[in-house]
Design an enzyme around this catalytic site. Structure first.
Site, mmCIF file in Angstrom:
data_model
loop_
_atom_site.group_PDB
_atom_site.id
_atom_site.type_symbol
_atom_site.label_atom_id
_atom_site.label_comp_id
_atom_site.label_asym_id
_atom_site.label_seq_id
_atom_site.Cartn_x
_atom_site.Cartn_y
_atom_site.Cartn_z
ATOM 1 N N ASP A 207 8.377 12.182 1.380
ATOM 2 C CA ASP A 207 7.607 11.946 0.166
ATOM 3 C C ASP A 207 8.580 12.061 -1.000
ATOM 4 O O ASP A 207 9.249 13.094 -1.147
ATOM 5 C CB ASP A 207 6.482 12.977 0.016
ATOM 6 N N ARG A 268 -3.539 2.618 4.146
ATOM 7 C CA ARG A 268 -3.884 1.269 3.706
ATOM 8 C C ARG A 268 -3.135 0.268 4.576
ATOM 9 O O ARG A 268 -1.954 0.464 4.894
ATOM 10 C CB ARG A 268 -3.514 1.045 2.231
ATOM 11 N N ASP A 291 -6.420 2.318 11.965
ATOM 12 C CA ASP A 291 -7.764 2.384 11.401
ATOM 13 C C ASP A 291 -7.896 1.441 10.206
ATOM 14 O O ASP A 291 -8.997 1.151 9.768
ATOM 15 C CB ASP A 291 -8.092 3.814 10.970
ATOM 16 N N GLU A 296 -7.914 -6.519 5.857
ATOM 17 C CA GLU A 296 -8.824 -5.456 6.289
ATOM 18 C C GLU A 296 -9.659 -5.904 7.486
ATOM 19 O O GLU A 296 -9.837 -5.164 8.447
ATOM 20 C CB GLU A 296 -9.741 -5.052 5.125
ATOM 21 N N HIS A 315 -11.884 1.200 10.237
ATOM 22 C CA HIS A 315 -11.846 2.032 9.022
ATOM 23 C C HIS A 315 -12.889 3.158 9.097
ATOM 24 O O HIS A 315 -13.700 3.333 8.182
ATOM 25 C CB HIS A 315 -12.079 1.161 7.775
ATOM 26 N N GLY A 318 -12.251 7.981 7.600
ATOM 27 C CA GLY A 318 -12.822 8.696 6.469
ATOM 28 C C GLY A 318 -14.242 9.158 6.744
ATOM 29 O O GLY A 318 -14.752 9.049 7.857
#
Length: 357
Positions: A207, A268, A291, A296, A315, A318
């Protein structure tokens, strides 16, 4: 209506009320898709919101220009938003002269919070911290299962329908002392690292905003992205969608993955070059748990649907089902804080959006 546990998580416990009248319930409007509102209602989340906010659950704003919502919006002090909320443009805000706060009972606010919101001094809160938890749980499950070669072994057993030699088949695999690379020390990335602590993994993290000392405090070692890609047997992506992260896993970087490595993407789809990934997956050299994809919704002929070394989910990492209640718990606590004159615990600032999902 489905009964559910509505006690807020420990992190969301508010200080006890001082003696005197209970805080007022600010006039609140729901702005989200009808499907989302109905899901919240089914999980009992709307009832929880009504305990702390003066809202009409049947008044749903899906278009800020809708004349039937004009009167209610004119009185709205808090806007409770969720998936499917239309953009809060200058024109939309003009219909809400009393609006003081936007409480988003989901993750990213980038889809609906515009510069006009900040210019008007409206405060914004997000339940992204709550949504990070199920994503991290999904990721932990994926890491553990792929270490056991669950995709190949399940397929081989289904096809063979007879015993096969386990030790030769699993040579070089398993979860003991595997190297796991976490891309992005986001809320989700940090939670994944926390969940991995009880296991015998070596954890690397990349990161650009995390230094060596910060990584060490998390229980990981900070490395460059190319080094992480070369060394990790499992890579899990938790970086935001930004111009600089587009196709961060392109053909060159995907080629750095070691044979047998697993790539997990719950962030994403655009962070991975789909065409380049398909090349490596088709060869059987690596495996993937996806996922999210780019696009998409994949074309029906995409090989990702049929490759045996790919776990493809729509997806779902979440919040879903009962997990929506956790995000509503966060939102309810934030509305209570607002009513008490307290600052939000999960406020969003405009400068944060440049490096968050």
């Amino acid at each position: 209506m489905t009964a559910r546990h509505t006690t807020a998580p420990a992190a969301e416990v508010l200080p006890p009320l001082a003696p005197g009248p209970r805080p007022r319930r600010p006039r609140t409007a729901l702005a989200m898709s009808r499907e989302t509102r109905d899901a919240l209602r089914d999980e009992g989340a709307i009832d929880l919101l009504r305990e702390v906010a003066d809202l009409d659950p049947d008044l749903l704003v899906t278009d800020f220009a809708d004349p039937s919502a004009a009167k209610a919006l004119g009185r709205t002090e808090v806007l409770l938003t969720h998936w499917g909320c239309p953009p809060l443009t200058e024109r939309a805000l003009a219909a809400m002269p009393r609006l003081r706060a936007v409480v988003h009972a989901a993750g990213s606010v980038k889809h609906h919070v515009t510069d006009a919101v900040w210019e008007r001094g409206i405060t914004v809160s997000s339940a992204a911290a709550a949504n990070a938890l199920p994503v991290a749980e999904y990721t932990l499950a994926a890491i553990l299962l792929t270490g056991k070669r669950i995709l190949e072994s399940a397929g081989a057993y289904r096809d063979r329908r007879a015993p096969y030699p386990l030790l030769p088949y699993f040579a070089g695999h398993g979860n003991y002392r595997r190297v796991v690379g976490i891309v992005g020390a986001s809320r989700t990335g940090r939670r994944v690292i926390e969940l991995l602590r009880p296991f015998d993994f070596t954890i690397l993290v990349h990161d650009p905003y995390l230094d060596d000392a910060g990584a060490a405090r998390l229980g990981a070692r900070s490395v460059g992205l190319d080094e992480l890609t070369r060394l990790s047997q499992v890579i899990s992506i938790h970086a935001p969608q930004l111009p600089e992260t587009h196709h961060m896993f392109d053909a060159r970087r995907l080629a750095l993955l070691s044979d047998g490595a697993t790539l997990i993407n719950t962030a994403r789809g655009s962070l991975v070059d789909t065409d380049a990934l398909i090349v490596h997956l088709t060869s059987g050299r690596i495996q993937a748990v996806l996922d999210v994809t780019d696009p998409e919704t994949l074309p029906v002929e995409s090989p990702l649907f049929r490759l045996p070394n790919v776990l493809l989910t729509p997806h779902i990492a979440g919040s879903l089902g009962s997990e929506l209640g956790r995000m509503t718990d966060y939102a309810s606590a934030e509305i209570t804080r607002y009513a008490r004159g307290m600052p939000f615990a999960h406020s969003v600032e405009p400068q944060d959006l440049a490096r968050t999902a």
